[in-house]
Design a protein around this motif. Structure first.
Motif, PDB file in Angstrom:
ATOM      1  N   THR A 109      42.946  32.579  27.847  1.00 14.67           N
ATOM      2  CA  THR A 109      42.403  32.048  26.590  1.00 14.67           C
ATOM      3  C   THR A 109      43.416  31.107  25.963  1.00 14.67           C
ATOM      4  OG1 THR A 109      41.132  34.065  26.194  1.00 14.67           O
ATOM      5  CG2 THR A 109      41.543  32.633  24.304  1.00 14.67           C
ATOM      6  N   ASP A 110      43.021  29.842  25.785  1.00 11.70           N
ATOM      7  CA  ASP A 110      43.863  28.853  25.115  1.00 11.70           C
ATOM      8  C   ASP A 110      43.513  28.902  23.632  1.00 11.70           C
ATOM      9  OD1 ASP A 110      45.244  26.699  24.140  1.00 11.70           O
ATOM     10  OD2 ASP A 110      44.673  25.333  25.754  1.00 11.70           O
ATOM     11  N   THR A 111      44.308  29.655  22.876  1.00 11.32           N
ATOM     12  CA  THR A 111      43.995  29.871  21.457  1.00 11.32           C
ATOM     13  C   THR A 111      44.098  28.578  20.654  1.00 11.32           C
ATOM     14  OG1 THR A 111      46.304  30.526  21.107  1.00 11.32           O
ATOM     15  CG2 THR A 111      44.720  32.280  21.522  1.00 11.32           C
ATOM     16  N   ALA A 112      44.954  27.641  21.068  1.00  9.84           N
ATOM     17  CA  ALA A 112      45.116  26.398  20.326  1.00  9.84           C
ATOM     18  C   ALA A 112      43.853  25.546  20.404  1.00  9.84           C
ATOM     19  CB  ALA A 112      46.314  25.618  20.860  1.00  9.84           C
ATOM     20  N   GLU A 113      43.198  25.523  21.571  1.00 17.57           N
ATOM     21  CA  GLU A 113      41.991  24.710  21.740  1.00 17.57           C
ATOM     22  C   GLU A 113      40.722  25.546  21.677  1.00 17.57           C
ATOM     23  OE1 GLU A 113      42.281  22.413  25.284  1.00 17.57           O
ATOM     24  OE2 GLU A 113      44.188  21.461  24.720  1.00 17.57           O
ATOM     25  N   GLY A 114      40.873  26.881  21.632  1.00 19.18           N
ATOM     26  CA  GLY A 114      39.709  27.751  21.544  1.00 19.18           C
ATOM     27  C   GLY A 114      38.861  27.775  22.792  1.00 19.18           C
ATOM     28  N   LYS A 115      39.515  27.656  23.988  1.00 22.41           N
ATOM     29  CA  LYS A 115      38.779  27.629  25.244  1.00 22.41           C
ATOM     30  C   LYS A 115      39.102  28.871  26.068  1.00 22.41           C
ATOM     31  CE  LYS A 115      38.590  22.573  25.582  1.00 22.41           C
ATOM     32  NZ  LYS A 115      38.942  21.388  26.414  1.00 22.41           N
ATOM     33  N   ASN A 116      38.091  29.330  26.813  1.00 21.58           N
ATOM     34  CA  ASN A 116      38.256  30.503  27.685  1.00 21.58           C
ATOM     35  C   ASN A 116      38.036  30.105  29.139  1.00 21.58           C
ATOM     36  OD1 ASN A 116      38.588  32.380  25.500  1.00 21.58           O
ATOM     37  ND2 ASN A 116      36.384  32.202  25.132  1.00 21.58           N
ATOM     38  N   TYR A 117      38.795  30.783  30.033  1.00 22.08           N
ATOM     39  CA  TYR A 117      38.701  30.502  31.466  1.00 22.08           C
ATOM     40  C   TYR A 117      38.627  31.839  32.194  1.00 22.08           C
ATOM     41  CZ  TYR A 117      40.494  26.029  29.795  1.00 22.08           C
ATOM     42  OH  TYR A 117      40.673  24.874  29.094  1.00 22.08           O
ATOM     43  N   LEU A 118      37.817  31.891  33.263  1.00 27.70           N
ATOM     44  CA  LEU A 118      37.592  33.144  33.980  1.00 27.70           C
ATOM     45  C   LEU A 118      37.631  32.895  35.480  1.00 27.70           C
ATOM     46  CD1 LEU A 118      36.908  36.160  33.371  1.00 27.70           C
ATOM     47  CD2 LEU A 118      34.497  35.547  33.750  1.00 27.70           C
ATOM     48  N   SER A 119      38.232  33.829  36.198  1.00 24.57           N
ATOM     49  CA  SER A 119      38.339  33.718  37.657  1.00 24.57           C
ATOM     50  C   SER A 119      37.195  34.463  38.329  1.00 24.57           C
ATOM     51  CB  SER A 119      39.669  34.287  38.139  1.00 24.57           C
ATOM     52  OG  SER A 119      39.660  35.702  38.025  1.00 24.57           O
ATOM     53  N   GLU A 120      37.050  34.227  39.629  1.00 24.71           N
ATOM     54  CA  GLU A 120      36.149  35.036  40.432  1.00 24.71           C
ATOM     55  C   GLU A 120      36.772  36.422  40.616  1.00 24.71           C
ATOM     56  OE1 GLU A 120      33.167  34.185  41.514  1.00 24.71           O
ATOM     57  OE2 GLU A 120      33.323  32.213  40.548  1.00 24.71           O
ATOM     58  N   PRO A 121      36.003  37.452  40.983  1.00 23.02           N
ATOM     59  CA  PRO A 121      36.590  38.780  41.213  1.00 23.02           C
ATOM     60  C   PRO A 121      37.678  38.719  42.295  1.00 23.02           C
ATOM     61  CG  PRO A 121      34.214  38.950  41.030  1.00 23.02           C
ATOM     62  CD  PRO A 121      34.514  37.483  41.062  1.00 23.02           C
ATOM     63  N   ILE A 122      38.831  39.289  42.005  1.00 21.35           N
ATOM     64  CA  ILE A 122      39.969  39.252  42.928  1.00 21.35           C
ATOM     65  C   ILE A 122      40.542  40.668  43.074  1.00 21.35           C
ATOM     66  CG2 ILE A 122      40.612  36.872  42.385  1.00 21.35           C
ATOM     67  CD1 ILE A 122      42.801  38.010  40.540  1.00 21.35           C
ATOM     68  N   THR A 123      41.286  40.845  44.148  1.00 25.06           N
ATOM     69  CA  THR A 123      42.021  42.089  44.387  1.00 25.06           C
ATOM     70  C   THR A 123      43.476  41.870  44.018  1.00 25.06           C
ATOM     71  OG1 THR A 123      40.544  42.685  46.196  1.00 25.06           O
ATOM     72  CG2 THR A 123      42.645  43.841  46.089  1.00 25.06           C
ATOM     73  N   LEU A 124      44.037  42.788  43.270  1.00 24.54           N
ATOM     74  CA  LEU A 124      45.423  42.637  42.820  1.00 24.54           C
ATOM     75  C   LEU A 124      46.375  43.129  43.911  1.00 24.54           C
ATOM     76  CD1 LEU A 124      45.129  43.849  39.111  1.00 24.54           C
ATOM     77  CD2 LEU A 124      45.054  41.517  40.001  1.00 24.54           C
ATOM     78  N   SER A 125      46.662  42.235  44.863  1.00 29.95           N
ATOM     79  CA  SER A 125      47.592  42.578  45.945  1.00 29.95           C
ATOM     80  C   SER A 125      48.061  41.295  46.613  1.00 29.95           C
ATOM     81  CB  SER A 125      46.924  43.489  46.981  1.00 29.95           C
ATOM     82  OG  SER A 125      45.841  42.838  47.579  1.00 29.95           O
ATOM     83  N   GLY A 126      49.369  41.152  46.750  1.00 25.34           N
ATOM     84  CA  GLY A 126      49.935  40.013  47.454  1.00 25.34           C
ATOM     85  C   GLY A 126      49.903  38.734  46.644  1.00 25.34           C
ATOM     86  N   LYS A 127      50.572  37.716  47.200  1.00 24.17           N
ATOM     87  CA  LYS A 127      50.599  36.416  46.542  1.00 24.17           C
ATOM     88  C   LYS A 127      49.250  35.719  46.702  1.00 24.17           C
ATOM     89  CE  LYS A 127      55.537  35.446  46.933  1.00 24.17           C
ATOM     90  NZ  LYS A 127      56.572  34.474  47.392  1.00 24.17           N
ATOM     91  N   GLN A 128      48.804  35.106  45.627  1.00 24.16           N
ATOM     92  CA  GLN A 128      47.527  34.386  45.676  1.00 24.16           C
ATOM     93  C   GLN A 128      47.498  33.283  44.625  1.00 24.16           C
ATOM     94  OE1 GLN A 128      44.230  37.102  44.735  1.00 24.16           O
ATOM     95  NE2 GLN A 128      45.706  38.624  44.071  1.00 24.16           N
ATOM     96  N   HIS A 129      46.840  32.213  44.988  1.00 25.57           N
ATOM     97  CA  HIS A 129      46.704  31.045  44.109  1.00 25.57           C
ATOM     98  C   HIS A 129      45.220  30.908  43.775  1.00 25.57           C
ATOM     99  CE1 HIS A 129      48.731  27.047  43.008  1.00 25.57           C
ATOM    100  NE2 HIS A 129      47.587  27.104  42.335  1.00 25.57           N
ATOM    101  N   ILE A 130      44.876  31.050  42.497  1.00 21.81           N
ATOM    102  CA  ILE A 130      43.457  31.060  42.106  1.00 21.81           C
ATOM    103  C   ILE A 130      43.215  29.968  41.080  1.00 21.81           C
ATOM    104  CG2 ILE A 130      43.216  33.518  42.576  1.00 21.81           C
ATOM    105  CD1 ILE A 130      43.434  34.049  39.612  1.00 21.81           C
ATOM    106  N   THR A 131      41.957  29.553  41.024  1.00 20.57           N
ATOM    107  CA  THR A 131      41.520  28.537  40.058  1.00 20.57           C
ATOM    108  C   THR A 131      40.499  29.166  39.120  1.00 20.57           C
ATOM    109  OG1 THR A 131      41.888  26.753  41.651  1.00 20.57           O
ATOM    110  CG2 THR A 131      40.475  26.281  39.749  1.00 20.57           C
ATOM    111  N   LEU A 132      40.712  29.017  37.821  1.00 23.64           N
ATOM    112  CA  LEU A 132      39.812  29.593  36.820  1.00 23.64           C
ATOM    113  C   LEU A 132      38.859  28.510  36.296  1.00 23.64           C
ATOM    114  CD1 LEU A 132      42.477  31.422  36.833  1.00 23.64           C
ATOM    115  CD2 LEU A 132      41.673  32.196  34.598  1.00 23.64           C
ATOM    116  N   SER A 133      37.656  28.912  36.021  1.00 23.83           N
ATOM    117  CA  SER A 133      36.637  27.981  35.519  1.00 23.83           C
ATOM    118  C   SER A 133      36.400  28.209  34.032  1.00 23.83           C
ATOM    119  CB  SER A 133      35.319  28.184  36.286  1.00 23.83           C
ATOM    120  OG  SER A 133      35.531  28.032  37.678  1.00 23.83           O
TER     121      SER A 133
END
Length: 514
Positions: free
Chosen positions: A136-160
């Protein structure tokens, strides 16, 4: 008629060579692994010992060496190898600040990052067996959400971008803390702010590498612009000024480099090391010699007394006098530490009641040294007494009978017959006892820990330290960082001194039995 001997299956040559081949492959694999990890000495030692063992057990002509090999391998592994490692470390700057190789130290510095750009708040929302990361970018009031992910290992994700976050309850702080390591391995991208990583339990922030690596292995600080170059004399990345001269700033961690005889010259040139080193060296010799003298004197006198024919209850006295030898030394030392306690110890209570004095056994250098000699004499006299009791049996009674006919008394018999006949066979044992007390680390460590401390020294040193305990304190208790290289140099010097004593002992033993 020849009788054919039936050989068992485990005695077949094919099985023997199969086992040798498997062991050879295993040894080769271990050597390669150790070499790849930079453990060159371990790799060479493993290769030498294993190759020698395989050759001896595979060759029938070296059959007799199979009985000698385990002892030689043990000596090489537990005596020669530590000695070679210690000597090798003595020629380096190996310490708590210079433990890594150059490549590893460089990689640690390259992994450092600094915060750049804005920070955004994050939250975790359950999605079945997986999680969704929300920023959540509180300064601009925008929210971003990722696809469902598993919390394990290194990963590079893109939020929409999303209009609203999920209505389900988000994960609490406990869940965030439990998954902190996994969250720290996530790199998140949002429009306009790529490369966000977890910077706290509530925020993701943009980070950048702190240093940029140059072609000449130099590092440039991306925040300040300061350039650092590897200084192979100090073993640190060190700042350079505009003219290319070394500045005072250094980057930690450092790396290990060979510095030649520098550690040895420090022992004899640095006043903060030279002064305590020579003082401790002299005290070590005095302590060892005085301990040998007192233990032999007390043990010899007591052996003569318990061998006295007119003494009643000799068996009881022998048992009581040998008891200190039966009790583990560390227990006796800790008991004496309590007895010599300045405020509550029984020794000071008795001295105060009888003479009105309470010596400062642990804070005054002279009394502390006296206490150590007293305790070590108590621990060492039973051994000498047992030896003297055995040697007294070998002295012919005719000598004492002839001496009695000449009118000699007990003291004359002791100094003219007993002492001369005991001192020669005791000489090699006295030299061995001197060498043992030269390295009597347990007594010093448990009783005084080297104290009271000396003032104005570069390295930690105390008035009751022996060279071995002084070396230990340099290696593991240094206030400015454990200096293993300097400790190894002093340990090498101790080895040479004790080795010289061993040669003297060997010559004395040969003189005795030639």
């Amino acid at each position: 008629m020849d009788v054919m001997k039936k050989s068992h299956w485990w005695q077949s040559d094919s099985l023997k060579w199969s086992v040798i081949a498997l062991l050879g492959l295993l040894v080769g694999y271990l050597v390669v692994v150790m070499y790849a990890q930079g453990e060159y000495l371990f790799a060479i030692m493993t290769l030498i010992i294993s190759s020698l063992g395989l050759y001896i057990f595979a060759n029938r002509r070296t059959y007799a060496w199979r009985y000698v090999y385990p002892g030689l391998a043990g000596m090489g592994l537990f005596v020669l190898f530590p000695l070679v490692c210690t000597i090798a470390i003595a020629f380096t700057n190996y310490s708590s600040t210079n433990q890594l190789t150059f490549e590893r130290a460089q990689q640690v510095l390259m992994d450092r990052q600094y915060q750049a750009g804005k920070s955004v708040r994050f939250a975790l929302y359950p999605a079945g067996n997986k999680w969704q990361l929300a920023l959540t970018d509180t300064a601009e009031g925008k929210n971003y959400l990722s696809e469902p992910i598993t919390l394990s290992g290194k990963q590079h994700i893109t939020l929409s971008p999303v209009d609203a976050l999920p209505a389900t309850n988000r994960a609490n702080l406990r869940v965030i803390t439990q998954n902190r390591q996994a969250l720290g391995e996530i790199t998140a991208d949002i429009p306009g702010n790529p490369g966000l990583v977890m910077s706290s339990l509530h925020e993701f922030s943009g980070t950048r590498p702190l240093y940029t690596l140059g072609k000449d292995n130099s590092l440039t600080n991306n925040q300040t612009g300061v350039m650092y170059r590897p200084n192979d004399k100090s073993g640190f990345y060190q700042a350079v000024d505009a003219k290319g001269n070394w500045a005072s700033e250094q980057l930690s961690p450092g790396y290990t480099v060979t510095i030649g005889w520098h550690n040895f010259t420090r022992v004899f040139t640095d006043e903060g090391i030279k002064k305590p080193f020579f003082a401790i060296f002299i005290w070590t010799i005095v302590f060892s010699a005085l301990t040998v003298f007192l233990t032999v004197a007390v043990g010899m006198v007591l052996a003569c007394l318990v061998q006295w024919e007119s003494l009643k209850g000799k068996a009881i006295y022998r048992v009581l006098l040998i008891l200190p030898y039966a009790v583990p030394s560390f227990i006796s030392i800790l008991i004496f530490k309590g007895l010599f306690n300045q405020s509550f110890g029984e020794i000071n209570i008795m001295l105060s009641a009888l003479f009105g004095i309470k010596p400062a056994w642990f804070t005054d250098p002279t009394t502390a040294r006296s206490m150590i000699i007293i305790v070590n004499t108590w621990l060492g006299y039973p051994y000498m007494m047992i030896l003297c009791m055995g040697l007294l049996k070998a002295i012919p009674e005719d000598l004492y009978e002839a001496s009695a006919m000449d009118g000699a008394g007990p003291f004359q018999n002791f100094f003219r017959i007993t002492l001369p006949l005991l001192i020669k066979p005791l000489t090699p044992l006295m030299i061995a006892s001197f060498a043992f007390n030269f390295n009597n680390f347990v007594l010093i460590q448990l009783l005084t820990n080297g104290g009271p401390d000396r003032i104005g020294t570069t390295t930690p040193a105390g008035y009751t330290d022996l060279l071995v305990s002084y070396t230990y304190r340099i290696a593991f208790e240094g206030g400015g960082g454990q200096d293993f290289g300097l400790a190894a140099a002093i340990a090498t010097i101790i080895f040479l001194l004790v080795g010289a004593l061993a040669v003297v002992n060997l010559k004395a033993t040969r003189m005795k039995f030639d």
